[in-house]
Design a protein around this motif. Sequence first.
Motif, PDB file in Angstrom:
ATOM      1  N   LEU A   1       0.839  -1.197   0.000  1.00 28.70           N
ATOM      2  CA  LEU A   1       0.000   0.000   0.000  1.00 28.70           C
ATOM      3  C   LEU A   1       0.872   1.244   0.000  1.00 28.70           C
ATOM      4  CD1 LEU A   1      -1.815  -2.333   1.235  1.00 28.70           C
ATOM      5  CD2 LEU A   1      -3.055  -0.511   2.412  1.00 28.70           C
ATOM      6  N   TRP A   2       0.424   2.233  -0.750  1.00 28.25           N
ATOM      7  CA  TRP A   2       1.067   3.548  -0.730  1.00 28.25           C
ATOM      8  C   TRP A   2       0.336   4.405   0.295  1.00 28.25           C
ATOM      9  CZ3 TRP A   2       5.385   4.827  -3.531  1.00 28.25           C
ATOM     10  CH2 TRP A   2       5.779   3.898  -4.500  1.00 28.25           C
ATOM     11  N   LEU A   3       1.053   4.814   1.343  1.00 23.29           N
ATOM     12  CA  LEU A   3       0.455   5.595   2.425  1.00 23.29           C
ATOM     13  C   LEU A   3       1.190   6.923   2.526  1.00 23.29           C
ATOM     14  CD1 LEU A   3       0.186   2.749   5.106  1.00 23.29           C
ATOM     15  CD2 LEU A   3      -1.530   3.439   3.415  1.00 23.29           C
ATOM     16  N   PRO A   4       0.719   7.955   1.822  1.00 23.09           N
ATOM     17  CA  PRO A   4       1.456   9.220   1.750  1.00 23.09           C
ATOM     18  C   PRO A   4       1.622   9.939   3.077  1.00 23.09           C
ATOM     19  CG  PRO A   4      -0.741   9.446   0.819  1.00 23.09           C
ATOM     20  CD  PRO A   4      -0.511   7.988   1.043  1.00 23.09           C
ATOM     21  N   GLU A   5       0.821   9.588   4.088  1.00 22.94           N
ATOM     22  CA  GLU A   5       0.933  10.259   5.383  1.00 22.94           C
ATOM     23  C   GLU A   5       1.842   9.516   6.355  1.00 22.94           C
ATOM     24  OE1 GLU A   5      -2.954  11.011   6.935  1.00 22.94           O
ATOM     25  OE2 GLU A   5      -3.147  12.844   5.765  1.00 22.94           O
ATOM     26  N   ILE A   6       2.393   8.371   5.939  1.00 26.01           N
ATOM     27  CA  ILE A   6       3.209   7.560   6.834  1.00 26.01           C
ATOM     28  C   ILE A   6       4.593   7.367   6.239  1.00 26.01           C
ATOM     29  CG2 ILE A   6       3.465   5.292   7.906  1.00 26.01           C
ATOM     30  CD1 ILE A   6       0.442   5.121   8.041  1.00 26.01           C
ATOM     31  N   ARG A   7       5.613   7.648   7.027  1.00 24.40           N
ATOM     32  CA  ARG A   7       7.009   7.522   6.613  1.00 24.40           C
ATOM     33  C   ARG A   7       7.210   8.275   5.308  1.00 24.40           C
ATOM     34  NH1 ARG A   7       8.720   1.311   8.358  1.00 24.40           N
ATOM     35  NH2 ARG A   7       8.292   1.578  10.574  1.00 24.40           N
TER      36      ARG A   7
ATOM     37  N   GLY B   1       5.847   7.513   2.473  1.00 25.55           N
ATOM     38  CA  GLY B   1       4.715   7.307   1.581  1.00 25.55           C
ATOM     39  C   GLY B   1       4.520   5.883   1.121  1.00 25.55           C
ATOM     40  N   GLY B   2       5.480   5.035   1.340  1.00 18.46           N
ATOM     41  CA  GLY B   2       5.305   3.647   0.941  1.00 18.46           C
ATOM     42  C   GLY B   2       6.223   3.285  -0.200  1.00 18.46           C
ATOM     43  N   PRO B   3       6.048   2.110  -0.813  1.00 16.77           N
ATOM     44  CA  PRO B   3       4.993   1.140  -0.497  1.00 16.77           C
ATOM     45  C   PRO B   3       5.287   0.354   0.775  1.00 16.77           C
ATOM     46  CG  PRO B   3       6.420   0.253  -2.185  1.00 16.77           C
ATOM     47  CD  PRO B   3       6.897   1.654  -1.925  1.00 16.77           C
ATOM     48  N   LEU B   4       4.218  -0.052   1.463  1.00 17.78           N
ATOM     49  CA  LEU B   4       4.347  -0.799   2.704  1.00 17.78           C
ATOM     50  C   LEU B   4       3.535  -2.092   2.611  1.00 17.78           C
ATOM     51  CD1 LEU B   4       3.842   2.095   5.288  1.00 17.78           C
ATOM     52  CD2 LEU B   4       6.001   1.022   4.633  1.00 17.78           C
ATOM     53  N   PRO B   5       3.991  -3.156   3.264  1.00 18.27           N
ATOM     54  CA  PRO B   5       3.225  -4.406   3.258  1.00 18.27           C
ATOM     55  C   PRO B   5       1.856  -4.213   3.902  1.00 18.27           C
ATOM     56  CG  PRO B   5       5.454  -4.755   4.101  1.00 18.27           C
ATOM     57  CD  PRO B   5       5.249  -3.273   4.009  1.00 18.27           C
ATOM     58  N   LEU B   6       0.900  -4.996   3.460  1.00 10.83           N
ATOM     59  CA  LEU B   6      -0.474  -4.879   3.977  1.00 10.83           C
ATOM     60  C   LEU B   6      -0.525  -5.027   5.489  1.00 10.83           C
ATOM     61  CD1 LEU B   6      -3.552  -4.700   3.561  1.00 10.83           C
ATOM     62  CD2 LEU B   6      -3.542  -7.187   3.189  1.00 10.83           C
ATOM     63  N   ASP B   7       0.151  -6.038   6.050  1.00 13.08           N
ATOM     64  CA  ASP B   7       0.091  -6.257   7.490  1.00 13.08           C
ATOM     65  C   ASP B   7       0.568  -5.034   8.264  1.00 13.08           C
ATOM     66  OD1 ASP B   7      -0.987  -8.742   7.223  1.00 13.08           O
ATOM     67  OD2 ASP B   7       0.786  -9.846   7.864  1.00 13.08           O
ATOM     68  N   LEU B   8       1.600  -4.374   7.768  1.00 13.80           N
ATOM     69  CA  LEU B   8       2.100  -3.183   8.445  1.00 13.80           C
ATOM     70  C   LEU B   8       1.060  -2.070   8.389  1.00 13.80           C
ATOM     71  CD1 LEU B   8       4.630  -2.283   9.947  1.00 13.80           C
ATOM     72  CD2 LEU B   8       5.549  -1.440   7.776  1.00 13.80           C
ATOM     73  N   ALA B   9       0.423  -1.900   7.242  1.00 13.52           N
ATOM     74  CA  ALA B   9      -0.613  -0.880   7.100  1.00 13.52           C
ATOM     75  C   ALA B   9      -1.801  -1.169   8.009  1.00 13.52           C
ATOM     76  CB  ALA B   9      -1.070  -0.804   5.649  1.00 13.52           C
ATOM     77  N   VAL B  10      -2.212  -2.425   8.085  1.00 16.84           N
ATOM     78  CA  VAL B  10      -3.335  -2.795   8.952  1.00 16.84           C
ATOM     79  C   VAL B  10      -2.982  -2.517  10.407  1.00 16.84           C
ATOM     80  CG1 VAL B  10      -4.757  -4.713   9.778  1.00 16.84           C
ATOM     81  CG2 VAL B  10      -4.242  -4.509   7.342  1.00 16.84           C
ATOM     82  N   GLY B  11      -1.757  -2.847  10.805  1.00 19.77           N
ATOM     83  CA  GLY B  11      -1.324  -2.572  12.172  1.00 19.77           C
ATOM     84  C   GLY B  11      -1.334  -1.089  12.489  1.00 19.77           C
ATOM     85  N   PHE B  12      -0.846  -0.286  11.540  1.00 20.15           N
ATOM     86  CA  PHE B  12      -0.868   1.163  11.751  1.00 20.15           C
ATOM     87  C   PHE B  12      -2.287   1.662  11.956  1.00 20.15           C
ATOM     88  CE2 PHE B  12       3.258   1.912   9.157  1.00 20.15           C
ATOM     89  CZ  PHE B  12       4.021   1.796  10.302  1.00 20.15           C
ATOM     90  N   HIS B  13      -3.216   1.143  11.132  1.00 18.92           N
ATOM     91  CA  HIS B  13      -4.576   1.658  11.254  1.00 18.92           C
ATOM     92  C   HIS B  13      -5.277   1.132  12.500  1.00 18.92           C
ATOM     93  CE1 HIS B  13      -8.782   2.629  10.364  1.00 18.92           C
ATOM     94  NE2 HIS B  13      -8.229   3.706   9.821  1.00 18.92           N
ATOM     95  N   LEU B  14      -4.941  -0.073  12.933  1.00 26.98           N
ATOM     96  CA  LEU B  14      -5.478  -0.574  14.203  1.00 26.98           C
ATOM     97  C   LEU B  14      -5.077   0.355  15.334  1.00 26.98           C
ATOM     98  CD1 LEU B  14      -5.521  -4.199  15.528  1.00 26.98           C
ATOM     99  CD2 LEU B  14      -4.521  -2.403  16.923  1.00 26.98           C
ATOM    100  N   LEU B  15      -3.809   0.735  15.353  1.00 33.00           N
ATOM    101  CA  LEU B  15      -3.341   1.680  16.373  1.00 33.00           C
ATOM    102  C   LEU B  15      -4.103   2.998  16.259  1.00 33.00           C
ATOM    103  CD1 LEU B  15       0.218   2.496  17.543  1.00 33.00           C
ATOM    104  CD2 LEU B  15      -1.115   4.302  16.483  1.00 33.00           C
ATOM    105  N   ASP B  16      -4.201   3.521  15.045  1.00 37.72           N
ATOM    106  CA  ASP B  16      -4.887   4.791  14.819  1.00 37.72           C
ATOM    107  C   ASP B  16      -6.329   4.716  15.317  1.00 37.72           C
ATOM    108  OD1 ASP B  16      -4.147   7.341  13.708  1.00 37.72           O
ATOM    109  OD2 ASP B  16      -5.592   7.005  12.103  1.00 37.72           O
ATOM    110  N   THR B  17      -6.989   3.608  15.034  1.00 29.52           N
ATOM    111  CA  THR B  17      -8.393   3.440  15.422  1.00 29.52           C
ATOM    112  C   THR B  17      -8.564   3.456  16.932  1.00 29.52           C
ATOM    113  OG1 THR B  17      -8.892   2.174  13.422  1.00 29.52           O
ATOM    114  CG2 THR B  17     -10.383   1.897  15.302  1.00 29.52           C
ATOM    115  N   LEU B  18      -7.744   2.671  17.631  1.00 30.56           N
ATOM    116  CA  LEU B  18      -7.916   2.571  19.082  1.00 30.56           C
ATOM    117  C   LEU B  18      -7.478   3.843  19.805  1.00 30.56           C
ATOM    118  CD1 LEU B  18      -6.841  -1.131  19.707  1.00 30.56           C
ATOM    119  CD2 LEU B  18      -9.153  -0.172  19.634  1.00 30.56           C
TER     120      LEU B  18
END
Length: 209
Positions: free
Chosen positions: A101-107, A109-126
């Motif tokens: 995934l390309w995540l322009p607001e993280i590091r 911008g990417g690309p980053l593996p899906l699991d890393l992106a999901v983990g980041f968003h889990l943290l963001d959500t909680l």
Amino acid sequence: MSLLELHTRSLELAAGLVDTVQPEQLVLPTPCTGWSLRRLLEHVVGQHRGFAAAARGAGPDLALWRDVPVEGDPAGAFRRSAAQLTAAFTGASAAPGGSVLWLPEIRDGGPLPLDLAVGFHLLDTLVHAWDVAAALGPSTASGIVTAVEAEPPLVGALLAVAEAVPAAPANRGPGRAFDVVGSPDTAAGPFARALVLLGRDPAWSTPER
């Protein structure tokens, strides 16, 4: 539970909390300095859409991550965008050979593996769920902490990602996603430790007016 299942659970807990927000409470301050509860929820919904677009293969376009107005129906906006994100993550997880995934607001911008992106968003959500809860009052904040800590795999995932967030001064402070790391309390629970690692004050409460 898989990371995707834990992520879905984090969204369920956050959605239940946002369901309780009343229109007159949207002006309340939050632990995110300078942000009202309305601005925080607009940011959260925008992040849902940004991560969903990234999971569907979008490039590093910041316009896809803009805040989304939630006036009138914050709970509906949250739940609709969360459902779209869950579907996008699920689809990406089924892609042959894995997804990036390309995540322009993280590091960078990417690309980053899906699991890393999901983990980041889990943290963001909680963490943003706690921000919402803290704005609503100490008992609500305590409630979301208790709910998350009652599920060891979930709070364990939160703490693991929080521990992995770069803590160097260049990565923290004004204009960054997180403030400088606070002073740890060895007696604190895992949720509070995660908040401190991200520069939050677990004892934050709405300032007296």
